[in-house]
Design an enzyme around this catalytic site. Structure first.
Site, PDB file in Angstrom:
ATOM      1  CB  CYS A   1     -19.385 -38.069 -28.896  1.00  0.00           C
ATOM      2  SG  CYS A   1     -19.585 -36.278 -28.934  1.00  0.00           S
TER       3      CYS A   1
ATOM      4  CD  GLN B   1      -9.869 -32.921 -28.569  1.00  0.00           C
ATOM      5  OE1 GLN B   1      -9.172 -32.128 -27.934  1.00  0.00           O
ATOM      6  NE2 GLN B   1     -11.144 -33.101 -28.289  1.00  0.00           N
TER       7      GLN B   1
END
Length: 372
Positions: A321, A179
């Site tokens: 996820c 990220q």
């Protein structure tokens, strides 16, 4: 048409990246492991792509391992370090902020007899460095942290963490950079392993990268079959390697204008939400502007996601996820408020987000809060 505000989960591939992939896939389809001229030409494309990627990251080409994504890269780093260093120690340190590909790998190791400790999170979302110091021991072989948390957008002090880890001979530092790329400047100095995935920065899914600093020892997860590296067997995807370097080059080259655009959108959104007494902003002020995590009193995060989806707005409760209908680990660790953690959800912005989309989203959100 839907309003897509889940760019942290996935980004649309840039047309220029798609062009590069298609061009290479058409022209250099041979197996780069083959010894004939067509294979050698494909291998040359991979070598050039890795040289370009390494130059952009400030590392060496032979420190890069092509993978199927960041999840594989994280598993390779965590499990690979455990296996390679099992005689030095069976203790690892991580945080409550990690992606499931890190926390899941650690849980797997814990079931195999490893000892895992998690660092406390401060009210500003950063890890407690003093607590980290107290947790690392002589038998600690890995410290695994994310550079940017995918739910809150908190930027962790990687350089300070690196200095702490460097004081322990047996400990290695793994950083999940998934990220971070495109959201903050990337610096891999002092890091032993780091993961990234191009589908987070307008590249393609199904490819990823693990940086492994020279001299760092890990054991492979996949055995058998020739490849570009001993650490990851299998036929390398020539076109994916080229597309990854293209995506990274575009992301770094257009970083400032993209960041400025997203920062402006984030400011407008924060100012608007501050006027609603039921909204609690969970992301710290100095989080990356691409991620804004909020909670709405009286509405669970999953219910809010569904209500917004019914109105054509795409957001995430947590990482794509993560296990559904459970409290957000990062929000829980930061606030110690279970209701707030259950009510939290994530808005993620892009330089592609239009003013019209943001205006429509704010109107839709206001209406949902007022009527629920």
């Amino acid at each position: 048409m839907s309003i897509y505000l889940d760019y942290t989960a996935d980004t649309p591939p840039d047309e220029r990246v798609l062009y590069e992939y298609m061009k290479v896939a058409r022209e250099q389809f041979a197996n780069p492991n083959s010894s004939h001229s067509a294979g050698a030409a494909a291998k040359k494309i991979i070598d050039v792509s890795l040289e370009k990627t390494a130059g952009l990251l400030g590392v060496l080409p032979d420190e890069l391992i092509l993978t199927s994504g960041a999840s594989e890269a994280n598993n390779l780093a965590v499990k690979g370090a455990a296996r390679a260093n099992r005689r030095r120690g069976r203790h690892m340190v991580s945080t409550f902020l990690e992606h499931s590909s890190v926390s899941g790998a650690l849980t797997y190791l814990q079931e195999q007899g490893w000892e895992i400790d998690l660092v406390s999170i401060l009210p500003d979302g950063q890890i407690d460095l003093e607590h980290l110091k107290s947790l690392i021991r002589s038998d600690t072989v890995l410290c695994a942290v994310c550079a940017v948390d995918s739910e809150l957008g908190t930027v962790q002090p990687v350089s300070e963490i690196s200095r702490i880890v460097s004081g322990f001979e047996n400990c290695r530092l793994h950083v999940d950079m998934t990220q971070a790329v495109g959201k903050i400047p990337v610096d891999l100095s002092g890091v032993h392993t780091a993961s990234l995935a191009p589908h987070k920065f307008y590249g393609l899914k199904g490819s990823g990268l693990l940086y492994k600093a020279k001299g760092t020892v890990i054991e492979p997860l996949i055995h058998g079959g020739a490849s570009t590296t001993i650490y990851r067997s299998g036929t390398p995807d020539t076109a994916a390697a080229a597309a990854m370097s293209a995506a990274l080059e575009l992301t770094f080259g257009e970083y400032e204008e993209r960041f400025e655009r997203v920062s402006g959108l984030n400011r407008r959104l924060r100012e608007h939400l501050a006027g609603n007494s039921r909204v609690m902003i969970n992301s710290p002020d100095d989080a990356v502007p691409h991620i804004l995590n909020i909670s709405v009193r009286g509405i669970k995060g999953e219910d809010m996601r569904r209500l917004l989806d019914d109105k054509g707005v795409c957001v995430s409760v947590k990482s794509a996820c993560s296990v559904p209908n459970t409290p957000s680990r990062p929000v829980m660790a930061m606030t110690h408020d279970r209701k707030r953690a259950l009510s939290s959800w994530r808005i993620s912005l892009s330089h592609l987000t239009t003013d019209e989309e943001l205006n429509s989203f704010m109107e839709i959100l206001d209406d949902i809060i007022e009527n629920n």
